[in-house]
Design a protein around this motif. Structure first.
Motif, PDB file in Angstrom:
ATOM      1  N   TYR A  35       0.830  -1.198   0.000  1.00 23.39           N
ATOM      2  CA  TYR A  35       0.000   0.000   0.000  1.00 23.39           C
ATOM      3  C   TYR A  35       0.872   1.258   0.000  1.00 23.39           C
ATOM      4  O   TYR A  35       0.624   2.201  -0.752  1.00 23.39           O
ATOM      5  CB  TYR A  35      -0.955   0.013   1.200  1.00 23.39           C
ATOM      6  N   ARG A  39       1.202   4.458  -2.628  1.00 25.83           N
ATOM      7  CA  ARG A  39       1.058   5.869  -2.231  1.00 25.83           C
ATOM      8  C   ARG A  39       2.279   6.679  -2.706  1.00 25.83           C
ATOM      9  O   ARG A  39       2.147   7.803  -3.164  1.00 25.83           O
ATOM     10  CB  ARG A  39       0.908   5.990  -0.707  1.00 25.83           C
ATOM     11  N   HIS A 148      -5.376   8.116   5.732  1.00 25.36           N
ATOM     12  CA  HIS A 148      -5.448   6.692   5.423  1.00 25.36           C
ATOM     13  C   HIS A 148      -4.860   5.928   6.601  1.00 25.36           C
ATOM     14  O   HIS A 148      -3.653   5.964   6.818  1.00 25.36           O
ATOM     15  CB  HIS A 148      -4.639   6.372   4.170  1.00 25.36           C
ATOM     16  N   MET A 150      -4.304   2.301   8.338  1.00 21.31           N
ATOM     17  CA  MET A 150      -4.331   0.849   8.223  1.00 21.31           C
ATOM     18  C   MET A 150      -4.403   0.302   9.642  1.00 21.31           C
ATOM     19  O   MET A 150      -3.502   0.532  10.447  1.00 21.31           O
ATOM     20  CB  MET A 150      -3.083   0.350   7.493  1.00 21.31           C
ATOM     21  N   LEU A 179      -7.264  -4.983   3.212  1.00 21.85           N
ATOM     22  CA  LEU A 179      -6.203  -5.016   2.212  1.00 21.85           C
ATOM     23  C   LEU A 179      -5.900  -6.472   1.873  1.00 21.85           C
ATOM     24  O   LEU A 179      -6.263  -7.377   2.634  1.00 21.85           O
ATOM     25  CB  LEU A 179      -4.967  -4.290   2.743  1.00 21.85           C
ATOM     26  N   LEU A 186      -7.994  -1.077   5.704  1.00 21.46           N
ATOM     27  CA  LEU A 186      -7.743   0.307   5.324  1.00 21.46           C
ATOM     28  C   LEU A 186      -8.998   1.119   5.575  1.00 21.46           C
ATOM     29  O   LEU A 186     -10.092   0.754   5.133  1.00 21.46           O
ATOM     30  CB  LEU A 186      -7.362   0.408   3.843  1.00 21.46           C
TER      31      LEU A 186
END
Length: 192
Positions: A35, A39, A148, A150, A179, A186
Motif C-alpha cells: 500500500y 502511495r 489513510h 491501516m 487489504l 484500510l
C-alpha cells in the motif's frame, strides 16, 4: 490543487507505536508495504516531521541495492531516495540530511504557509508517513485532505495513542476495506 494524504498504521486499540516508542510492535503485514509503495508512486513530495525523517533516513537509503530485501522494499527505497522531501523541524540542519540531498527543511513556524504553498503548486500528491505530531497539527489547521489509517490485528495495550492533544477534528468515512491478505483494514477519511 494537490492533495495532502496522511498514511499510517495503527493497532486495533488505537496506538501509533508500542511502549517505549517501539514502531516495530505494530502489526505489519505484506499489504502495508504494498500500500505504501502505491502511495509513494502517486506522490511528488514527502512531508515528514524530524523524528520520522531521521528514522527513515537511517533505514531506507541503502535498501534499494540490498538483494536480501523484498522487491517491494527495494522499490520503496528507490522511491524514497528520489522523491522531494520536506521536513518540518527547528533542529534538523541541512548537513544532517545526507544521503538525501533533495530535502528541504522548514521551521515549525513556517510549516502551515509552506504546506499551503505546496498544495497550491502543480504536481502529484503530497504524502506524510508517521509524523504524528505534524499531521495532527496540519489536520487541525485544515491542511490535510485525506487520512489513510491501516488498522492491524493487535492490541498493544500501551504506547503512543494515535490521537494527540489539540482540537477535536470531525472526519467522514470515504472507504473501509480489508487489504490483500485480510490482515489489515484500510480506512480512509476526509475532514468533515
Amino acid at each position: 490543487m494537490r492533495k495532502l494524504i496522511v498514511a499510517n498504521i495503527i493497532s486495533l486499540d488505537g496506538y501509533y507505536e508500542g511502549p517505549g516508542n517501539d514502531v516495530m510492535a505494530l502489526p505489519y503485514h505484506d499489504a502495508f508495504d504494498d500500500y505504501n509503495a502505491g502511495r509513494l508512486r502517486a506522490a511528488g513530495t514527502l512531508l515528514l516531521g524530524r523524528g520520522t525523517y531521521e528514522l527513515f533516513q537511517g533505514y531506507w537509503p541503502s535498501i534499494a541495492d540490498d538483494p536480501s530485501k523484498a522487491p517491494v522494499e527495494r522499490e520503496i527505497s528507490r522511491l524514497l531516495n528520489a522523491i522531494d522531501k520536506v521536513v518540518v523541524s527547528d533542529t534538523l540542519t541541512q548537513a544532517r540530511t545526507a544521503p538525501w540531498p533533495n530535502t528541504e527543511i522548514v521551521s515549525r513556524a513556517d510549516a502551515h504557509a509552506r504546506v499551503a504553498k505546496l498544495k497550491d503548486a502543480p504536481g502529484k500528491e503530497i504524502l506524510t508517513f508517521g509524523s504524528r505530531t505534524l499531521w495532527h497539527d496540519l489536520l487541525s489547521a485544515g491542511l490535510v485532505d485525506e487520512l489513510h489509517l491501516m488498522i492491524g490485528p493487535a492490541f498493544l495495550a500501551g504506547g503512543t495513542p494515535v490521537s494527540a492533544d489539540g482540537s477535536p477534528v470531525r472526519l467522514r468515512l470515504l472507504e473501509s476495506r480489508p487489504l490483500p491478505g485480510r490482515h489489515l483494514v484500510l480506512t480512509r477519511y476526509a475532514p468533515a
